[in-house]
Write a protein that holds these residues in place. Structure first.
Motif, PDB file in Angstrom:
ATOM      1  N   PHE A   1       0.774  33.800 -12.059  1.00 34.97           N
ATOM      2  CA  PHE A   1       1.423  32.994 -11.383  1.00 34.97           C
ATOM      3  C   PHE A   1       0.677  31.631 -11.315  1.00 34.97           C
ATOM      4  N   ALA A   2       1.390  30.588 -11.009  1.00 40.55           N
ATOM      5  CA  ALA A   2       0.665  29.191 -11.150  1.00 40.55           C
ATOM      6  C   ALA A   2       0.603  28.433  -9.697  1.00 40.55           C
ATOM      7  N   ILE A   3      -0.521  28.072  -9.605  1.00 41.33           N
ATOM      8  CA  ILE A   3      -0.582  27.217  -8.261  1.00 41.33           C
ATOM      9  C   ILE A   3      -0.335  25.511  -8.634  1.00 41.33           C
ATOM     10  N   THR A   4       0.758  24.989  -7.816  1.00 40.91           N
ATOM     11  CA  THR A   4       0.988  23.903  -8.136  1.00 40.91           C
ATOM     12  C   THR A   4       0.850  22.756  -6.875  1.00 40.91           C
ATOM     13  N   ALA A   5       1.295  21.489  -7.106  1.00 44.77           N
ATOM     14  CA  ALA A   5       1.228  20.742  -5.962  1.00 44.77           C
ATOM     15  C   ALA A   5       2.559  20.181  -5.750  1.00 44.77           C
ATOM     16  N   SER A   6       2.767  19.995  -4.337  1.00 42.11           N
ATOM     17  CA  SER A   6       4.104  19.519  -3.855  1.00 42.11           C
ATOM     18  C   SER A   6       3.469  18.213  -3.213  1.00 42.11           C
TER      19      SER A   6
ATOM     20  N   HIS B   1       1.368  15.911 -10.894  1.00 46.84           N
ATOM     21  CA  HIS B   1       2.053  16.752 -11.119  1.00 46.84           C
ATOM     22  C   HIS B   1       1.579  17.837 -12.431  1.00 46.84           C
ATOM     23  N   LYS B   2       1.224  16.893 -13.503  1.00 44.51           N
ATOM     24  CA  LYS B   2       0.874  17.552 -14.458  1.00 44.51           C
ATOM     25  C   LYS B   2      -0.559  18.233 -14.784  1.00 44.51           C
ATOM     26  N   GLN B   3      -1.355  17.587 -14.117  1.00 47.04           N
ATOM     27  CA  GLN B   3      -2.738  18.019 -14.068  1.00 47.04           C
ATOM     28  C   GLN B   3      -3.199  18.980 -13.041  1.00 47.04           C
ATOM     29  N   LEU B   4      -2.063  18.885 -11.967  1.00 42.58           N
ATOM     30  CA  LEU B   4      -2.473  19.859 -10.847  1.00 42.58           C
ATOM     31  C   LEU B   4      -1.825  21.164 -10.953  1.00 42.58           C
ATOM     32  N   VAL B   5      -1.904  21.776 -12.032  1.00 44.43           N
ATOM     33  CA  VAL B   5      -1.249  23.136 -12.404  1.00 44.43           C
ATOM     34  C   VAL B   5      -2.544  24.061 -12.611  1.00 44.43           C
ATOM     35  N   PHE B   6      -2.575  24.982 -11.823  1.00 44.26           N
ATOM     36  CA  PHE B   6      -3.617  26.108 -11.910  1.00 44.26           C
ATOM     37  C   PHE B   6      -3.196  27.755 -12.140  1.00 44.26           C
ATOM     38  N   PRO B   7      -3.077  28.201 -13.302  1.00 45.21           N
ATOM     39  CA  PRO B   7      -2.587  29.403 -13.522  1.00 45.21           C
ATOM     40  C   PRO B   7      -3.519  30.467 -12.864  1.00 45.21           C
ATOM     41  N   PHE B   8      -3.008  31.751 -12.553  1.00 41.01           N
ATOM     42  CA  PHE B   8      -3.669  32.923 -12.010  1.00 41.01           C
ATOM     43  C   PHE B   8      -2.946  34.066 -12.501  1.00 41.01           C
ATOM     44  N   LYS B   9      -3.837  35.234 -12.517  1.00 42.22           N
ATOM     45  CA  LYS B   9      -3.282  36.660 -12.891  1.00 42.22           C
ATOM     46  C   LYS B   9      -3.654  37.510 -11.719  1.00 42.22           C
ATOM     47  N   PHE B  10      -2.914  38.322 -11.307  1.00 48.54           N
ATOM     48  CA  PHE B  10      -3.155  39.381 -10.420  1.00 48.54           C
ATOM     49  C   PHE B  10      -2.165  40.709 -10.434  1.00 48.54           C
TER      50      PHE B  10
ATOM     51  N   LEU C   1      -9.867  24.429  -4.721  1.00 55.32           N
ATOM     52  CA  LEU C   1      -9.825  23.149  -3.810  1.00 55.32           C
ATOM     53  C   LEU C   1     -11.034  22.247  -4.483  1.00 55.32           C
ATOM     54  N   ARG C   2     -11.875  22.743  -5.040  1.00 56.86           N
ATOM     55  CA  ARG C   2     -12.802  21.535  -5.703  1.00 56.86           C
ATOM     56  C   ARG C   2     -12.327  21.347  -6.975  1.00 56.86           C
ATOM     57  N   SER C   3     -11.592  21.917  -7.722  1.00 61.87           N
ATOM     58  CA  SER C   3     -10.814  21.583  -9.035  1.00 61.87           C
ATOM     59  C   SER C   3      -9.902  20.669  -8.366  1.00 61.87           C
ATOM     60  N   VAL C   4      -9.083  20.903  -7.516  1.00 63.15           N
ATOM     61  CA  VAL C   4      -7.957  19.878  -7.005  1.00 63.15           C
ATOM     62  C   VAL C   4      -8.726  18.475  -6.802  1.00 63.15           C
ATOM     63  N   ALA C   5      -9.852  18.292  -6.087  1.00 63.90           N
ATOM     64  CA  ALA C   5     -10.638  17.219  -5.551  1.00 63.90           C
ATOM     65  C   ALA C   5     -10.952  16.477  -6.999  1.00 63.90           C
TER      66      ALA C   5
ATOM     67  N   HIS D   1       0.974  -1.085   0.049  1.00 62.98           N
ATOM     68  CA  HIS D   1      -0.048  -0.151   0.024  1.00 62.98           C
ATOM     69  C   HIS D   1       0.938   1.090   0.110  1.00 62.98           C
ATOM     70  N   ALA D   2       0.361   2.355  -0.426  1.00 64.53           N
ATOM     71  CA  ALA D   2       0.994   3.674  -0.496  1.00 64.53           C
ATOM     72  C   ALA D   2      -0.027   4.642   0.007  1.00 64.53           C
ATOM     73  N   ILE D   3       0.804   5.678   0.340  1.00 61.48           N
ATOM     74  CA  ILE D   3       0.034   7.000   0.854  1.00 61.48           C
ATOM     75  C   ILE D   3       0.775   8.377   0.285  1.00 61.48           C
ATOM     76  N   LEU D   4      -0.226   9.051  -0.569  1.00 56.86           N
ATOM     77  CA  LEU D   4       0.461  10.276  -1.114  1.00 56.86           C
ATOM     78  C   LEU D   4      -0.283  11.451  -0.082  1.00 56.86           C
ATOM     79  N   PHE D   5       0.692  12.387   0.092  1.00 59.16           N
ATOM     80  CA  PHE D   5       0.304  13.663   0.883  1.00 59.16           C
ATOM     81  C   PHE D   5       0.601  14.734  -0.077  1.00 59.16           C
ATOM     82  N   LEU D   6      -0.442  15.617  -0.258  1.00 54.97           N
ATOM     83  CA  LEU D   6      -0.603  16.828  -1.203  1.00 54.97           C
ATOM     84  C   LEU D   6      -0.827  18.125  -0.460  1.00 54.97           C
ATOM     85  N   ASP D   7       0.077  19.025  -0.849  1.00 55.52           N
ATOM     86  CA  ASP D   7      -0.080  20.284  -0.369  1.00 55.52           C
ATOM     87  C   ASP D   7      -0.029  21.301  -1.530  1.00 55.52           C
ATOM     88  N   MET D   8      -0.742  22.172  -1.750  1.00 52.00           N
ATOM     89  CA  MET D   8      -0.964  23.111  -3.025  1.00 52.00           C
ATOM     90  C   MET D   8      -0.062  24.436  -2.683  1.00 52.00           C
ATOM     91  N   ASP D   9       0.913  24.592  -3.545  1.00 52.13           N
ATOM     92  CA  ASP D   9       1.968  25.622  -3.276  1.00 52.13           C
ATOM     93  C   ASP D   9       1.358  26.986  -3.608  1.00 52.13           C
TER      94      ASP D   9
END
Length: 644
Positions: free
Chosen positions: A604-609, A590-599, A545-549, A519-527
């Motif tokens: 800037f982009a939100i990625t996942a560690s 890593h490829k799918q959890l990339v969310f670009p934003f502009k301010f 957060l809903r998009s990540v889910a 078995h394996a566990i993945l622990f994700l945090d949005m940068d």
């Protein structure tokens, strides 16, 4: 007639006494509820007003801090040339800042590193007073909120924003002082409650401003209360001044020496409660009238048969007329007393037999009834049931050698229920319980069903002889209950499991698949997730957060369990997998959890560690597995910040 009058008096006494007591308690509770309602509304009013003032101050602190950061270079270039001062970018930026603040800022000072004014806005007299009473600005290391005395007994709040160059050298300050009338306008306009008075008070209790019918008693209570409490506190006020009571609520405006205080006079609370006293009166009068009528009616029902019986007894052995026969049908015959005594004894026996018959007949219904009825004879060590399927289950059970009939019976149920039922049966055997016992039990051998068990013991010669047991199928109800519990284990924002639901589900899988699986566990945090909440708002953050889910659900499918552990942290459990498959899965996430934003024209982009841990290799418990994956995630996040 004496008996009837006595019955009426007793009936009225027994019924009216609690009615009177309840009426008094009802009025008192109405008064108490009225007070609690006023205090609750007052607390909500004060809280809304304080929150609005606090939010206004926070927004202006952000605005002042932004001005300081954007204009620190211009402040370094400024000199004493007035024409330059008037035409500089700093002047234009300052004018833009003043337009943004509007009429809520009464006095504004932009000072150089010598604390000499570059630009000032406000009344000259008040501005001079502020300059004279400024603290030592070059010693301040961050923004602060201070109280300023503008004129005699006129106070306001101000924001002090020190400015520093890139080497943290002090180069000047921006002072913004609120128009105290603007702050007073807030408590006059937002969530105002009728029949209350509101104050803005200093920490020593002095009123800065007030609204409605403020009086000296309320000012005295506010001063006496606030002088004894710690800063940044809140609470209720309930004091007696002279012959009247005053109740209220106070709340500190965060990070300031000011309080908001609200009062309501007890007379308004009493007037509110008295609105219902007439309704109470009419209800009580109606109840009394009905009670008197009931007393007359029931006394007649009690006394009339006795009078009829006496009439028949006194008339015996005279000839009995048809009227006497009708009376005898209701009241009895010549030897009424003797017959009544024997009749009562006989009725007791009949009722006992009837009760036993009804209890047994309820347990032993015909075979086509849904309930399963069981009779355990503890003396003969036999068991019988109206359901053939139950008899079959009993014959197929594997039980320890030498087990008694009760022990064989409880082996039909789950291990947890076996222990509970054994305690029940032992208690019945040792303590001679005469009352039935009820329990909910689970029977895995009968199609995994839940039953409501009614257990009735009977005794002979001071020992347990029979156990009558009725099993009623409640599987449908239990299924709904379990589904309701499942909803409580879901995160309402994303629809994923929450921490509790994740733990329960993973434990079920490990119990089913085996503790030695891969078995394996993945622990994700949005940068940089905080940047989205701070700059774009929590609604955008929630949508992220809903998009990540959604990505986790679509990517993992039914092969694993995904959860939101809190904030922007997610956990994924993958059973029976390989390191190669986990590596591919992590690369895909890593490829799918990339969310670009502009301010502010910046992208800037939100990625996942993502951190990974493996069962048996890194840990042998779910908690250890999560801790290991969490550490790996933070190492990954550290590499992201370092640009690797």
């Amino acid at each position: 007639m004496k008996l009837r009058r006595m019955l009426i008096i007793v009936f009225l006494t027994l019924t009216l006494t609690p009615i009177v007591i309840v009426s008094v308690l009802l009025y008192q509770s109405g008064y108490k509820l009225a007070k609690e309602s006023y205090v609750r509304n007052l607390r909500e009013s004060i809280s809304v007003q304080a929150d609005y003032i606090e939010q206004t101050i926070i927004n202006d602190m952000i605005l002042d801090n932004r001005f300081a950061k954007q204009n620190k270079l211009s402040l370094l270039e400024i000199d004493n040339d007035e024409s330059f001062v008037g035409q500089s970018d700093l002047f234009k930026s300052y004018q833009s800042y003043l337009e943004t603040t509007g009429d809520r800022i009464a006095i504004s000072l932009l000072l150089d590193k010598e604390n000499n004014p570059i630009y000032t806005i406000g009344e000259a007299k008040e501005t001079e007073i502020v300059k004279t009473n400024l603290p030592k600005l070059e010693t301040l290391k961050k923004q602060s909120i201070a109280e300023f005395e503008l004129t005699d007994e006129v106070y306001s709040l101000g924001i002090i924003t020190p400015m520093f160059d890139n080497e943290d050298n002090y180069i000047g300050s921006l002072i913004s002082i609120y128009d105290h009338a603007y702050l007073f306008k807030i408590i006059s306009s937002y969530y105002k409650i009728a029949n209350t008075s509101s104050y803005i008070c200093r920490d020593n209790g002095d009123a800065v401003s007030f609204k409605e019918f403020a009086n000296q008693d309320q000012e005295y209570v506010a001063k006496n209360t606030l002088s004894q409490v710690d800063l940044a506190s809140n609470g209720e006020i309930d004091e007696k001044v002279k012959s009247s009571y005053i109740t209220g609520y106070y709340r500190n405006v965060t990070n300031t020496p000011w309080y908001l205080v609200g009062f309501v006079d007890y007379s308004f609370i009493r007037a509110f409660a008295n609105q219902y006293i007439f309704a109470y009166g009419f209800i009580i009068i109606g109840v009394v009238i009905v009670d008197i009528l009931l007393a007359i009616y029931f006394s007649h029902r009690v006394v009339s048969p006795i009078n009829n019986l006496i009439y028949v007894i006194e008339g015996y052995p005279k000839t009995i007329t048809d009227d006497d026969v009708k009376l005898l049908e209701k009241s009895g015959y010549a030897e009424t007393r003797y017959l009544s005594t024997k009749f009562l004894e006989l009725m007791k026996r009949i009722l006992l037999v009837q009760h036993n018959y009804e209890g047994v007949s309820q347990l032993y219904q015909s075979a086509n009834m849904s309930d399963t009825n069981i009779d355990i004879d503890t003396r003969q060590q036999t068991i019988s049931s109206n359901k053939d399927i139950f008899q079959k289950i009993m014959s197929e059970l594997v039980v320890p050698e030498g087990a008694c009939i009760v022990e064989r019976f409880i082996h039909c149920f789950s291990a947890k229920d076996q222990a509970h039922l054994m305690n029940v049966f032992v208690n019945m055997r040792d303590n001679h319980l005469s009352t039935p016992c009820e329990a909910e039990v689970y029977m895995p051998h009968l199609g995994e069903k839940w039953f409501h068990a009614l257990i009735v013991p009977t005794y002979e010669n001071d020992s347990l002889s029979h156990l009558f047991i009725q099993l009623r199928d409640i599987s449908g109800f239990k299924k709904q209950e379990l589904e309701s519990n499942e909803e409580a284990r879901k995160d309402p924002l994303t629809g994923l499991y929450n921490r509790l639901g994740f733990t329960r589900r993973v434990e079920q899988i490990i119990s089913k698949e085996g503790a030695t699986g891969n078995h394996a566990i993945l622990f994700l945090d949005m940068d940089y997730f905080k940047m989205v909440n701070d700059n774009l708002g929590h609604n955008v953050g929630d949508e992220l957060l809903r998009s990540v889910a959604k990505v986790l659900k679509d990517t993992i499918g039914d092969t694993g369990v995904a959860s939101r552990h809190g904030g922007d942290e997610f956990a994924v459990f993958i059973p029976n997998t390989t390191k190669e498959d986990i590596t591919k899965l992590v690369d895909k996430l890593h490829k799918q959890l990339v969310f670009p934003f502009k301010f502010d024209d910046e992208s800037f982009a939100i990625t996942a560690s993502i951190g990974i841990s493996y069962w048996n290799q890194d840990a042998t418990s779910l908690e250890e597995l999560l801790v290991k994956a969490d550490k790996e995630m933070y190492q990954a996040k550290k590499r992201v910040k370092q640009g690797n």
